[in-house]
Design a protein around this motif. Structure first.
Motif, PDB file in Angstrom:
ATOM      1  N   THR A 260       0.825  -1.203   0.000  1.00 17.90           N
ATOM      2  CA  THR A 260       0.000   0.000   0.000  1.00 17.90           C
ATOM      3  C   THR A 260       0.859   1.252   0.000  1.00 17.90           C
ATOM      4  OG1 THR A 260      -0.107   0.144   2.409  1.00 17.90           O
ATOM      5  CG2 THR A 260      -1.762  -1.206   1.317  1.00 17.90           C
ATOM      6  N   GLY A 261       1.904   1.227   0.718  1.00 14.03           N
ATOM      7  CA  GLY A 261       2.827   2.352   0.728  1.00 14.03           C
ATOM      8  C   GLY A 261       2.352   3.542   1.500  1.00 14.03           C
TER       9      GLY A 261
ATOM     10  N   TYR B 104       8.414   2.555  -6.436  1.00 17.75           N
ATOM     11  CA  TYR B 104       7.151   3.031  -5.903  1.00 17.75           C
ATOM     12  C   TYR B 104       7.413   4.470  -5.472  1.00 17.75           C
ATOM     13  CZ  TYR B 104       5.612  -1.866  -5.591  1.00 17.75           C
ATOM     14  OH  TYR B 104       5.277  -3.173  -5.848  1.00 17.75           O
TER      15      TYR B 104
ATOM     16  N   PHE C 116       6.054   8.386  -4.043  1.00 19.37           N
ATOM     17  CA  PHE C 116       5.067   8.990  -3.164  1.00 19.37           C
ATOM     18  C   PHE C 116       5.343  10.488  -3.025  1.00 19.37           C
ATOM     19  CE2 PHE C 116       3.822   4.835  -1.528  1.00 19.37           C
ATOM     20  CZ  PHE C 116       4.974   4.094  -1.695  1.00 19.37           C
TER      21      PHE C 116
ATOM     22  N   LYS D  84       0.330   8.500  -4.716  1.00 22.61           N
ATOM     23  CA  LYS D  84       1.360   7.485  -4.889  1.00 22.61           C
ATOM     24  C   LYS D  84       1.278   6.907  -6.291  1.00 22.61           C
ATOM     25  CE  LYS D  84      -1.625   3.917  -2.932  1.00 22.61           C
ATOM     26  NZ  LYS D  84      -1.892   3.041  -1.761  1.00 22.61           N
TER      27      LYS D  84
ATOM     28  N   PHE E 285       2.421   3.307  -8.248  1.00 20.07           N
ATOM     29  CA  PHE E 285       2.980   1.960  -8.202  1.00 20.07           C
ATOM     30  C   PHE E 285       3.205   1.429  -9.603  1.00 20.07           C
ATOM     31  CE2 PHE E 285       2.960   2.243  -3.959  1.00 20.07           C
ATOM     32  CZ  PHE E 285       2.234   1.379  -3.158  1.00 20.07           C
TER      33      PHE E 285
END
Lengths: 113, 114
Positions: A99-100, B32, B34, B49, B51
């Motif tokens: 999910t981060g 990834y 953010f 974010k 991905f």
């Protein structure tokens, strides 16, 4: 839900003293981590945990100790405080690796004299 | 190891003007990515974010960011800034299986003039 709770919010220590920064989360998150924030340096990872009983070192682990005896709690211990450890400390948690989205506490400002 | 560069330490924009905050990353595989925002005295909050998939991602508060692999960039944009957007913005990069182990940039402080 309270989210991620850090205590204390402010602390002043003398060089050589020890203390523990507390971190608790009530979201049943697997992953937890500790960062320190210093001016001009962003956030740097101190230690992290991928589950109860499992911890590992981050970028700047020296002088800090952690344990993860329960899913909820992830305390950070300063064994012998030094002025270089003056900083703002953030605890964060995330539910799963994919999910981060880290949920951060409000921070603990530590001053070491 | 991954790294993040935010070249602008401080940016000032007028309310209503557009905004672009720069972020460049270094990582061998697909990262990834953010963007987090920090208001004074507060912890960080996730804005958006990336991905995989669509390289233009939408976030909260009207922010968006575009992933450009060829430029190793993930710049944050907003068409019209509000005074409440004044804060510090952090770009971060992570890798598979390490959600709790992000690498953050040094941050860009945004000031909004009325």
């Amino acid at each position: 839900n309270a989210g991620v709770t850090q205590t204390p919010k402010f602390q002043v220590l003398k060089t050589g003293q020890s203390m523990t920064l507390q971190c608790a989360q009530d979201m049943n998150h697997e992953y937890m981590s500790w960062y320190r924030q210093d001016p001009g340096m962003g956030l740097r990872l101190i230690h992290y945990s991928v589950g109860a009983g499992i911890t590992d070192q981050g970028e700047v682990p020296n002088g800090y100790n952690v344990s993860r005896s329960t899913t909820e709690d992830f305390p950070l211990r300063l064994l012998s405080a030094a002025p270089s450890q003056t900083s703002v400390y953030f605890c964060a948690s995330v539910q799963r690796w994919n999910t981060g989205e880290l949920f951060f506490g409000e921070g603990s400002r530590l001053t070491v004299l | 190891a991954q790294s993040v560069t935010q070249p602008d330490i401080h940016i000032t924009v007028s309310e209503g003007a557009s905004l672009e905050l720069r972020c460049n990353y270094s990582y061998g595989a697909t990262p990834y990515l953010f963007w987090y925002v920090q208001s004074p005295g507060q912890g960080l909050q996730l804005l958006l974010k990336y991905f995989s998939g669509d390289t233009l991602v939408q976030g909260i508060k009207g922010f968006e960011a575009e992933f450009k692999r060829s430029q190793s960039s993930f710049n944050l944009r907003k068409p019209s800034v509000h005074w409440s957007d004044a804060a510090e913005y952090f770009c971060a990069v992570g890798t598979t299986g390490t959600a709790s182990k992000l690498t953050f940039g040094t941050g860009t402080r945004l000031q909004v003039t009325l």
